[in-house]
Structure formats: C-alpha cells, structure tokens
Scaffold this motif. Structure first.
Motif, PDB file in Angstrom:
ATOM      1  N   ALA A 244       0.825  -1.214   0.000  1.00 57.13           N
ATOM      2  CA  ALA A 244       0.000   0.000   0.000  1.00 57.13           C
ATOM      3  C   ALA A 244       0.858   1.263   0.000  1.00 57.13           C
ATOM      4  N   ALA A 245       1.907   1.280   0.825  1.00 57.10           N
ATOM      5  CA  ALA A 245       2.750   2.472   0.920  1.00 57.10           C
ATOM      6  C   ALA A 245       3.486   2.744  -0.391  1.00 57.10           C
ATOM      7  N   GLY A 246       4.069   1.710  -0.987  1.00 55.16           N
ATOM      8  CA  GLY A 246       4.810   1.887  -2.232  1.00 55.16           C
ATOM      9  C   GLY A 246       3.922   2.272  -3.397  1.00 55.16           C
ATOM     10  N   THR A 247       2.785   1.588  -3.522  1.00 52.38           N
ATOM     11  CA  THR A 247       1.839   1.900  -4.592  1.00 52.38           C
ATOM     12  C   THR A 247       1.314   3.322  -4.446  1.00 52.38           C
ATOM     13  N   SER A 248       0.999   3.703  -3.226  1.00 53.94           N
ATOM     14  CA  SER A 248       0.466   5.042  -2.968  1.00 53.94           C
ATOM     15  C   SER A 248       1.494   6.120  -3.276  1.00 53.94           C
ATOM     16  N   ALA A 249       2.771   5.855  -2.969  1.00 53.63           N
ATOM     17  CA  ALA A 249       3.825   6.830  -3.252  1.00 53.63           C
ATOM     18  C   ALA A 249       3.907   7.115  -4.752  1.00 53.63           C
ATOM     19  N   ILE A 250       3.777   6.074  -5.564  1.00 55.62           N
ATOM     20  CA  ILE A 250       3.800   6.243  -7.022  1.00 55.62           C
ATOM     21  C   ILE A 250       2.621   7.108  -7.477  1.00 55.62           C
ATOM     22  N   ILE A 251       1.444   6.831  -6.938  1.00 51.77           N
ATOM     23  CA  ILE A 251       0.241   7.601  -7.286  1.00 51.77           C
ATOM     24  C   ILE A 251       0.388   9.056  -6.868  1.00 51.77           C
ATOM     25  N   VAL A 252       0.897   9.265  -5.668  1.00 47.37           N
ATOM     26  CA  VAL A 252       1.018  10.618  -5.118  1.00 47.37           C
ATOM     27  C   VAL A 252       2.019  11.450  -5.930  1.00 47.37           C
ATOM     28  N   ILE A 253       3.132  10.861  -6.328  1.00 55.16           N
ATOM     29  CA  ILE A 253       4.107  11.585  -7.149  1.00 55.16           C
ATOM     30  C   ILE A 253       3.491  11.975  -8.491  1.00 55.16           C
ATOM     31  N   THR A 254       2.687  11.076  -9.053  1.00 54.34           N
ATOM     32  CA  THR A 254       1.975  11.385 -10.302  1.00 54.34           C
ATOM     33  C   THR A 254       1.034  12.567 -10.107  1.00 54.34           C
ATOM     34  N   LEU A 255       0.290  12.558  -9.011  1.00 52.36           N
ATOM     35  CA  LEU A 255      -0.603  13.676  -8.703  1.00 52.36           C
ATOM     36  C   LEU A 255       0.177  14.974  -8.502  1.00 52.36           C
ATOM     37  N   GLY A 256       1.395  14.851  -7.950  1.00 51.76           N
ATOM     38  CA  GLY A 256       2.230  16.029  -7.755  1.00 51.76           C
ATOM     39  C   GLY A 256       2.577  16.705  -9.071  1.00 51.76           C
ATOM     40  N   ILE A 257       2.846  15.902 -10.090  1.00 53.34           N
ATOM     41  CA  ILE A 257       3.142  16.454 -11.420  1.00 53.34           C
ATOM     42  C   ILE A 257       1.925  17.199 -11.951  1.00 53.34           C
ATOM     43  N   PHE A 258       0.760  16.580 -11.817  1.00 49.48           N
ATOM     44  CA  PHE A 258      -0.482  17.220 -12.278  1.00 49.48           C
ATOM     45  C   PHE A 258      -0.756  18.518 -11.522  1.00 49.48           C
ATOM     46  N   ALA A 259      -0.565  18.495 -10.209  1.00 47.22           N
ATOM     47  CA  ALA A 259      -0.835  19.681  -9.391  1.00 47.22           C
ATOM     48  C   ALA A 259       0.089  20.825  -9.779  1.00 47.22           C
ATOM     49  N   TRP A 260       1.358  20.495 -10.016  1.00 44.98           N
ATOM     50  CA  TRP A 260       2.335  21.536 -10.343  1.00 44.98           C
ATOM     51  C   TRP A 260       2.020  22.201 -11.686  1.00 44.98           C
ATOM     52  N   VAL A 261       1.744  21.393 -12.703  1.00 48.00           N
ATOM     53  CA  VAL A 261       1.476  21.974 -14.024  1.00 48.00           C
ATOM     54  C   VAL A 261       0.108  22.646 -14.076  1.00 48.00           C
ATOM     55  N   SER A 262      -0.876  22.106 -13.333  1.00 52.19           N
ATOM     56  CA  SER A 262      -2.213  22.703 -13.339  1.00 52.19           C
ATOM     57  C   SER A 262      -2.231  24.057 -12.637  1.00 52.19           C
ATOM     58  N   GLY A 263      -1.341  24.237 -11.666  1.00 49.84           N
ATOM     59  CA  GLY A 263      -1.294  25.495 -10.929  1.00 49.84           C
ATOM     60  C   GLY A 263      -0.323  26.497 -11.517  1.00 49.84           C
ATOM     61  N   ASN A 264       0.324  26.156 -12.615  1.00 46.90           N
ATOM     62  CA  ASN A 264       1.280  27.046 -13.275  1.00 46.90           C
ATOM     63  C   ASN A 264       0.714  27.456 -14.625  1.00 46.90           C
ATOM     64  N   ILE A 265       0.470  28.740 -14.803  1.00 47.77           N
ATOM     65  CA  ILE A 265      -0.224  29.210 -16.004  1.00 47.77           C
ATOM     66  C   ILE A 265       0.578  28.958 -17.274  1.00 47.77           C
ATOM     67  N   ILE A 266       1.918  28.966 -17.168  1.00 46.75           N
ATOM     68  CA  ILE A 266       2.758  28.751 -18.354  1.00 46.75           C
ATOM     69  C   ILE A 266       2.712  27.292 -18.796  1.00 46.75           C
ATOM     70  N   PHE A 267       2.897  26.380 -17.833  1.00 43.10           N
ATOM     71  CA  PHE A 267       2.895  24.952 -18.171  1.00 43.10           C
ATOM     72  C   PHE A 267       1.497  24.457 -18.559  1.00 43.10           C
ATOM     73  N   SER A 268       0.465  24.962 -17.898  1.00 42.49           N
ATOM     74  CA  SER A 268      -0.890  24.545 -18.252  1.00 42.49           C
ATOM     75  C   SER A 268      -1.245  25.018 -19.658  1.00 42.49           C
ATOM     76  N   ASP A 269      -0.733  26.203 -20.021  1.00 40.11           N
ATOM     77  CA  ASP A 269      -0.952  26.697 -21.380  1.00 40.11           C
ATOM     78  C   ASP A 269      -0.203  25.830 -22.389  1.00 40.11           C
ATOM     79  N   TYR A 270       1.059  25.515 -22.091  1.00 41.26           N
ATOM     80  CA  TYR A 270       1.874  24.717 -23.013  1.00 41.26           C
ATOM     81  C   TYR A 270       1.277  23.332 -23.219  1.00 41.26           C
ATOM     82  N   LEU A 271       0.785  22.726 -22.146  1.00 41.38           N
ATOM     83  CA  LEU A 271       0.225  21.376 -22.222  1.00 41.38           C
ATOM     84  C   LEU A 271      -1.250  21.389 -22.602  1.00 41.38           C
ATOM     85  N   ASN A 272      -1.810  22.583 -22.699  1.00 41.70           N
ATOM     86  CA  ASN A 272      -3.220  22.750 -23.055  1.00 41.70           C
ATOM     87  C   ASN A 272      -4.138  22.002 -22.086  1.00 41.70           C
TER      88      ASN A 272
END
Length: 409
Positions: A244-272
C-alpha cells in the motif's frame, strides 16, 4: 508558518535568503526532506512506543505462508505517515490556501476514522473493528465537507482560455494564449478525448435555464463516491508488507506532477490543460506526503517492522481522492489508481460470484484462490517481495499512462 515568518523578514528587514520561501519548488523540496527525516528518525521511536504499549497486529489464520510470523507486529503505523505529512505542511505551506486547508481536514478526519477502527480491533479485541456503517458515515461526512467547500468556496476557481475578441478582462501571460478572469466552474478533465473537459452541470440541464445553480446536486455525491471508493481501495490494498505504501507513493508523485502543471499558467498553457489558480500550493502537501510514505517504507518493507493499519490506509486513500478532485483529474483515478481498483474489483467479484453460485448450485465457488488480489498470488506460491515489486512495476506503468493522457487526445 515559516513561509509567513520569512515573508515578514524579507519585507521588513530584507533578510538574506528569505526570498527562497516564495518559491514553490524550494518549499516542496524542504517539505519532502523534512518528512523523510521525521518518518525515518522519529518513526523508530513511534514503533518502539507502539511495541511498548503492546499495540500489535492480531493475525487471522488464512493459510498464507509466513503469516504467523507477523503476529504481534506493531500496527497503527499510519500515525507516522500523518505526523510526517502534517508537520512539514504546517511549516512550509501557505496555510490560508483553501486546498491546503481541505487536505489538512481530510487527513485528520480520515485519520480519526482509521484510528478508531484500529483501537476497537486492538483494545476491544473485536476483529471486525469499527462497524461498516459508521465507517461509511465518516467517509460520507468528509465527502460532504470537501464537496461543499470545492463547490461553494470563492477561491476554488479556474481560468479559461479566451479569444481576444471575446475577452472582457484579459491577463497577459507572456505566451500566445490569453486567459479571462477567475470563475467558479464544475468542469473537470476526462482522458483520451480531443475536448478533454466535462462539466458536471451538464447532467442537470433538464432543470431549466438556471441549471448551473443546481450542479452541486451531482458534484457533491460524486465527491462522496470517489472518496469512499478510493479510501476503501487503499484499505484493501494494505495486506502485505510495503504494498500500500509503495503503490500510494507512485500515485502521489503522479498527482504532484499534475498539481504543479495545473497550478502554473505557463505549463498549463503549453500542455493545453485546465489552469487552476492556487492549486500549485498542493505540491507542497504532496511533497510532504510522498516523503512520509517513502520514509514509512523504510520500516514497512519486507519483513515489516510496523503496519500502517486503517489509521494509515484510510487516510492515504482519502488524501489521494481529494487531491485528484481538487486538481480536477478524478476521471483519471481508474488508470492512476489501477492497483486499488483491481484489489476492489477482486473482492467484489469474489463475493458476488460466491453468493451467485451458492444460490444457483448450492455450493459457493470462487474466481480467485483468495481475495483481495494480492492474496491470490500468495496462494499461488509467490513470495511477498515478488508480488509487491511486480505490483509497483504495474503501478509505475499506470502512472506513465496517466501522465501521457496530458497530451494523448
């Protein structure tokens, strides 16, 4: 707290280095390092305390290899994950950010539900723990709070791309794209389609011209369902050391990428993809959470020195669900949390088929040797470490597929 302290020092005294705390990446890095230190250094002390208090796992005899050796292993280790997450978050995040507030409430709420469940199992000697109906009521409660806050709070907004001719208020971003003012929206992201946005309000169009005002009738139940499903999925996945801990860590890191680009106007624009103001701050929480999970693995990897218990598993699932909903990527959960989904489905299929065949043939039959799914492979003779490693590999593949959906339409 440190964010506000160093902001004050920079503004009032031009303190050298204080400006670093204005950078999201610096605070996220500091959060992950601190959470790792807390979970690995103080985690051992917490484990010793749990052992001293005789808070050990009571193992049911299921005929699994090595099962008897786990009896007495300290449980409620989810406390390590919760503390290692919240302390860095309180120190390095903006505590007036609505997303951080929601995540702190979710962590504490789900942690209490899991703690009560573990407490009943250990101290009341009731293997069933907290009754299912009370557990579900608790999950519904946090779902209502999260759903209502995300729907009604004025700081939960999006900015949508506008054509200059249609824009009444335009913000220059330094790119070719122009964005209008912040607005409330129940739009979310769906994968594998060209126009990858879906508005929950569309489901209540039949209510008339003012249908958007009633979108909460759909949105809040959806939030409740997702939180309940993901937290229970994480709970079922917590069955063998490190899974559970290892699987969750992988999921959480993935969500971190989404959160970072979604909250950044430049990257969200680039990735549409959808730009969500203030959502980038979730990255600090995710960094602390990921660090806590990896640090917990130090003691939870085979052979486990501590189990997370429901205190940890329910909290992990609740946090993952809320982050996915907050950054409007909840439709990616079936892919991203594919391990949780498989574990959940294996139990549903096993129970349903057993009841069906018992009613039809007078004898219950099984799809798997044992459910959840990881126990099926244990029954087939696979060692715990091999099962966990292969599940992690599948989790990484699912994470890559999830990230690819940013551009795959």
């Amino acid at each position: 707290m440190l964010y506000y302290l160093f902001e004050f020092l920079e503004n009032e005294y031009d303190f050298p280095g204080a400006g670093l705390f204005q950078f999201l990446t610096f605070r996220a890095a500091a959060a992950v390092l601190l959470s790792l230190l807390i979970s690995t250094i103080f985690g051992k002390r917490i484990i010793n305390y749990l052992r001293l208090q005789q808070i050990g796992e009571s193992v049911r005899e299921l005929g699994l290899q090595g099962q008897s050796q786990k009896a007495g292993t300290p449980t409620m280790g989810g406390i390590i994950i919760i503390l290692s997450t919240l302390i860095p978050v309180l120190l390095f995040s903006k505590l007036d950010n609505i997303y951080i507030i929601i995540l702190i409430v979710t962590t504490l709420w789900m942690g209490v539900i899991g703690f009560v469940d573990d407490y009943i199992k250990i101290f009341k000697k009731d293997k069933e723990g907290l009754k299912g109906k009370f557990k579900i009521l608790g999950q519904i409660g946090v779902g209502i709070i999260v759903g209502a806050t995300l729907y009604f709070h004025p700081q939960v907004t999006v900015k949508e791309e506008l054509r200059l001719s249609n824009a009444t208020e335009v913000v220059s971003t330094g790119t070719k794209t122009e964005y209008g003012k912040e607005e409330k929206s129940t739009k979310t992201t769906i994968p594998f389609v060209k126009n990858n946005e879906f508005d929950y309000a569309m489901l209540v169009q039949w209510l008339g011209d003012n249908y958007k005002s009633y979108a909460w009738l759909v949105f809040i139940p959806v939030v409740i369902f997702i939180i309940t499903a993901v937290s229970n999925g994480a709970n079922l996945t917590d069955g063998i050391d490190g899974l559970a801990a290892g699987t969750s860590a992988i999921i959480v890191i993935t969500l971190g990428i989404f959160a970072w680009v979604s909250g950044n106007i430049i990257f969200s624009d680039y990735l549409n993809i959808m730009y969500i103001p203030r959502a980038g701050e979730i990255t600090v929480f995710i960094a602390a959470f990921a660090g806590a999970l990896v640090g917990f693995l130090w003691y939870n990897a085979f052979p486990a020195q501590v189990f997370m218990g429901d205190t940890g598993s329910l909290t992990i699932g609740g946090i993952i669900a809320v982050i996915a909903i907050a950054i409007r990527k909840e439709w990616l959960i079936p892919i991203m949390c594919g391990i949780f989904l498989a574990e959940n489905l294996s139990v549903v299929l096993q129970v349903s088929y057993f009841k069906y065949t018992k009613k039809k043939f007078g004898e219950g039959r099984r799809v798997f040797l044992m459910a959840p799914l990881h126990h099926h492979y244990q029954k087939k003779g696979y060692h715990e470490s091999k099962i966990v490693t292969r599940f992690w590999i599948v989790g990484i593949l699912l994470a890559i597929i999830t990230i690819v959906t940013l551009k795959l339409r």
